[in-house]
Design a protein around this motif. Sequence first.
Motif, PDB file in Angstrom:
ATOM      1  N   ALA A   1       0.840  -1.202   0.000  1.00  0.00           N
ATOM      2  CA  ALA A   1       0.000   0.000   0.000  1.00  0.00           C
ATOM      3  C   ALA A   1       0.870   1.245   0.000  1.00  0.00           C
ATOM      4  O   ALA A   1       0.576   2.230  -0.675  1.00  0.00           O
ATOM      5  N   ALA A   2       1.927   1.207   0.797  1.00  0.00           N
ATOM      6  CA  ALA A   2       2.781   2.388   0.905  1.00  0.00           C
ATOM      7  C   ALA A   2       4.210   2.006   1.228  1.00  0.00           C
ATOM      8  O   ALA A   2       4.465   1.007   1.906  1.00  0.00           O
ATOM      9  N   LEU A   3       5.108   2.826   0.710  1.00  0.00           N
ATOM     10  CA  LEU A   3       6.507   2.729   1.108  1.00  0.00           C
ATOM     11  C   LEU A   3       6.772   3.962   1.975  1.00  0.00           C
ATOM     12  O   LEU A   3       6.597   5.096   1.528  1.00  0.00           O
ATOM     13  N   VAL A   4       7.154   3.708   3.232  1.00  0.00           N
ATOM     14  CA  VAL A   4       7.382   4.793   4.186  1.00  0.00           C
ATOM     15  C   VAL A   4       8.884   4.982   4.366  1.00  0.00           C
ATOM     16  O   VAL A   4       9.613   4.000   4.542  1.00  0.00           O
ATOM     17  N   PHE A   5       9.338   6.214   4.274  1.00  0.00           N
ATOM     18  CA  PHE A   5      10.753   6.480   4.568  1.00  0.00           C
ATOM     19  C   PHE A   5      10.881   7.800   5.310  1.00  0.00           C
ATOM     20  O   PHE A   5       9.978   8.635   5.264  1.00  0.00           O
ATOM     21  N   GLN A   6      11.980   7.936   6.036  1.00  0.00           N
ATOM     22  CA  GLN A   6      12.221   9.159   6.794  1.00  0.00           C
ATOM     23  C   GLN A   6      13.396   9.903   6.175  1.00  0.00           C
ATOM     24  O   GLN A   6      14.422   9.298   5.863  1.00  0.00           O
ATOM     25  N   GLN A   7      13.227  11.224   6.008  1.00  0.00           N
ATOM     26  CA  GLN A   7      14.259  12.040   5.371  1.00  0.00           C
ATOM     27  C   GLN A   7      14.496  13.312   6.170  1.00  0.00           C
ATOM     28  O   GLN A   7      13.606  14.148   6.212  1.00  0.00           O
ATOM     29  N   PRO A   8      15.658  13.543   6.787  1.00  0.00           N
ATOM     30  CA  PRO A   8      16.727  12.576   7.004  1.00  0.00           C
ATOM     31  C   PRO A   8      16.227  11.462   7.920  1.00  0.00           C
ATOM     32  O   PRO A   8      15.295  11.673   8.672  1.00  0.00           O
TER      33      PRO A   8
ATOM     34  N   GLY B   1       2.766   0.737  -7.842  1.00  0.00           N
ATOM     35  CA  GLY B   1       1.370   1.138  -7.597  1.00  0.00           C
ATOM     36  C   GLY B   1       1.093   1.479  -6.151  1.00  0.00           C
ATOM     37  O   GLY B   1      -0.063   1.529  -5.727  1.00  0.00           O
ATOM     38  N   ALA B   2       2.150   1.710  -5.380  1.00  0.00           N
ATOM     39  CA  ALA B   2       1.989   2.054  -3.963  1.00  0.00           C
ATOM     40  C   ALA B   2       2.166   3.559  -3.782  1.00  0.00           C
ATOM     41  O   ALA B   2       2.670   4.248  -4.670  1.00  0.00           O
ATOM     42  N   LEU B   3       1.726   4.062  -2.634  1.00  0.00           N
ATOM     43  CA  LEU B   3       1.946   5.470  -2.318  1.00  0.00           C
ATOM     44  C   LEU B   3       3.307   5.630  -1.648  1.00  0.00           C
ATOM     45  O   LEU B   3       3.798   4.721  -0.978  1.00  0.00           O
ATOM     46  N   ALA B   4       3.905   6.810  -1.817  1.00  0.00           N
ATOM     47  CA  ALA B   4       5.156   7.130  -1.123  1.00  0.00           C
ATOM     48  C   ALA B   4       4.832   8.075   0.030  1.00  0.00           C
ATOM     49  O   ALA B   4       4.235   9.128  -0.180  1.00  0.00           O
TER      50      ALA B   4
ATOM     51  N   ALA C   1       6.359  12.662  -3.679  1.00  0.00           N
ATOM     52  CA  ALA C   1       5.737  11.842  -2.621  1.00  0.00           C
ATOM     53  C   ALA C   1       4.263  12.212  -2.512  1.00  0.00           C
ATOM     54  O   ALA C   1       3.870  13.342  -2.770  1.00  0.00           O
ATOM     55  N   ASP C   2       3.451  11.241  -2.125  1.00  0.00           N
ATOM     56  CA  ASP C   2       2.000  11.450  -2.069  1.00  0.00           C
ATOM     57  C   ASP C   2       1.564  12.062  -0.747  1.00  0.00           C
ATOM     58  O   ASP C   2       0.635  12.859  -0.698  1.00  0.00           O
TER      59      ASP C   2
END
Lengths: 430, 495
Positions: A191-198, A218-221, A241-242
């Motif tokens: 469903a989603a790829l979650v990342f932290q920046q930084p 087809g996933a949300l960022a 990013a969404d």
Amino acid sequence: MPYLVHSPQEREEMLAAIGVESMDDLLVDIPSSLRIHELKLPDGLSELDTMAEINALAGKNRVFADRLTFRGGGVYRRFIPTAVAAVTGKPEFYSAYTPYQPEASQGTLQAIFEFQTLIAELTGLDVANASLYDGATAVAEASMMARVHTGRDEVLVAGYLHPEYLEVLRAFGEGRGMKVRRGEEPTAKTAALVFQQPDFLGLLVDARGLTEKAHAAGALAIACVDPISLAILAPPGEYGADIAVGEGQQLGLAPSYGGPHVGFIACRKELVRRLPGRLIGSSFDSAGRRGFVLTLTAREQHIRREKATSNICTNHSLCALAASVYMTYMGEAGLRQVAETSFQRAHALAERLAKLPGWELAFPERQFLNEFPVIVPKPGPVLRKLARKGILGGLEVGRWFRELRGVVTFTCTEVNDPAAINQLLEVLTS
Amino acid sequence: MSEPLSFELSRPGAEPPRLPAPGLSAAPSADVLPKEHLRVKPADLPRLSEAEIMRHYSRLASLNYSISEQFYPLGSCTMKYNPVANEAAAALPGFAGLHPYQDEETVQGALELMWRLERALCAVVGVDRVTLQPAAGAHGEWTALRMIQAYHHSRGDKRTEVLVPDSAHGTNPASAALSGFQVVEVRSGRDGRISLSDLESKLSPRVAALMLTNPNTLGLFEREILDVAEMVHATGAMLYYDGANLNAFMGVCRPGDMGFDAVHMNLHKTFTTPHGGGGPGAGPVGVKAELVPFLPHPTVEKADGHFKLDFRRPKSIGRVRSFYGNFGMLVRAYTYVLAMGGDGLTQASKDAVLSANYLRKQVDGVLEIPHHGPCMHEFVATAHNLASQGVRALDVAKGLLDRDFYAPTIYFPLVVPEAIMVEPTETESKATLDAFAEALKEIVQEAKTNPAALHQAPRNTPVGRLDEVGTARRITAYLTGQSEEPVLRWKRAGK
């Protein structure tokens, strides 16, 4: 008794007006077996004694000076303009209720409308909501949006997301049929790829690449971002990013042992109807005067009940107000200056720490902003030594990540002046 | 009266604030970071001087009603006076200046405060342990349901339903649904209390819990609560207490003694932490022994006079919030508990009940009150008999705003048509209650003589009734790409 208003005589008058003899006549519906005779707590205190007791508790804590605090990990010391507390300390703001009666709540509504705009501008996205509890619940709520939007049930967490955010995400996911996994390769189930920046260690991730990966599957960022970093770094809106979420503590809020702080969430306009929590919109009255109202409430629990997008009925209005005052005070130039000063000081500190015998940068090839991981020989004794000298040293991150045993993250912001940095280095070399 | 947005007040040439320069030799970020990491378009934030900012927010403040200036008779919301000592306590550097990852030895006072507050809340509601982690009431509800779910699962019992009365707060079904439960509604009887026969018919081995508030949202004590508890427990389900109405009986009776297994509390209602215009609040959850293993971690423990955070809780549902909850709100609530003490909290609840019954008596006959008294800390009236004049509860509410009162809760609970829900609390004087009743009389009179005027209310507020339908329509136009006007934010014209 403090804060009570009725005098004994008024109580008698009121009972007489009601037409009963005693207070017990009003409590007749409570079965006598349930009545208790007293509340087992000490009797109340005078304000003098109350504050003496509270001060004694505060006195048992050790407060490290802002300038000698090099620990971050999600909560940071920043310069807080006096204007922030001068505004949030106004009882018209702090003692107002949720703005359900818009005609009597324009101050709160407009301030939050400004907050929504400030966050949307900062993140480069279309719309932000009125705020959430904290960064951790913001990640969880964003993931839930993605789950509903895509109809998929897996949430993929790339790299080093704040470990407590990950824990909260897992707790939210359970019971809602959301599977949370660490990894960077989204599939047709994601469903989603979650990342932290930084990221949690302070390192920059390939936000653009991760966003593209998410979209290809087809996933949300979902980007979890540091709001001050966005004065320098590409905002989520610029790399596509969404949803952007994050913790707003750095925008004018005291550390306060972890809260209350403020979560924020912003998204592309296609996702607005899936946003949790409150949203403020602009409107007009019949005389054509502009005013602000809670809007799209059909998503919310008090209307939708079990079909609501979220059960949240509280935002962190007052903290969002603090953040608004802070961002308005700073302006774009001020935020950039703060971010740049933090960046340069952190890089100067990193360079010096890496020269200490046995110390080295944990990821020398990776870029960072104002927080960075260092391999420290015997971190425990080193941090204790610093504490004895009044310095709150870096954060041992091995506590959460096995592979990072011996790694300490250090943070520098505009409050850590050059003399403070020298003081830190002197203790470390002595 | 209106105030421009900060963005509209912005002067592009305004000087930025004076801030520290790096002061150490290091390269600027633009020279160090690869271009793909850098922001291209600067954020369009306002630029104002401090003086302009202070005036802007002072003017905004003046557009708000607040408990420090107005009576807020909001049913279910317990709008009490917020003691200023609480604010001073939370601002002490010894609390506000603590980093959440300081070592335990350096935060003993903070941990002790949390430990003591937990003990105090246990005493008030009659439970064994309390988690202070949830950030708000709804967050607490959801946390409690997760614990109940984990409890059933640990016994190999996959229960799928949660029962919620039709008079319950909207957060109850929402929290249950978001924990993955099916929500089943239980009807109220004619007297507004839960119908035991309907409850009986809905109870089954599928039911994980019944969510109940007591007094219920009509302000009535659930007299048959002990029978309810017995019925619920007999099927192996748990009883959950929605603490929105706890202000009715502190020191008089306790949810734990009534058979509730999990209890959430709103520190921003019962324990006077301010509402902040919609948060931050705090929603601790108390539980009986059988749910203790499932509490969120960390808990605060005391051993040999030393306080510590306990993360080793294998059955814990995990974390529901980062760090340790809204600590600053915990400081405020504990300051209030110290000042009030057991005697003060008890008197506060009794005064709240007294005030509600007194005001109910003054209002009875002005508006219809559909359920027989006495009430507890709040009561529900109805404006349905003004319908013949075309006047609705909403009009009554707006009429009150014109008379410098905040409005009561309206159209809730759903089981009463045209509901007007009034909760006066213990911090409003008899004179204020009398003035409020007078204002209601005046409004009802106006409804009969000049209903059109009420439809125009409020007129004494900074803006009149706002076109919410038009706003929703404009938002839809924006979201579907039919309009450039964003409505949910300010945007520079022509951008």
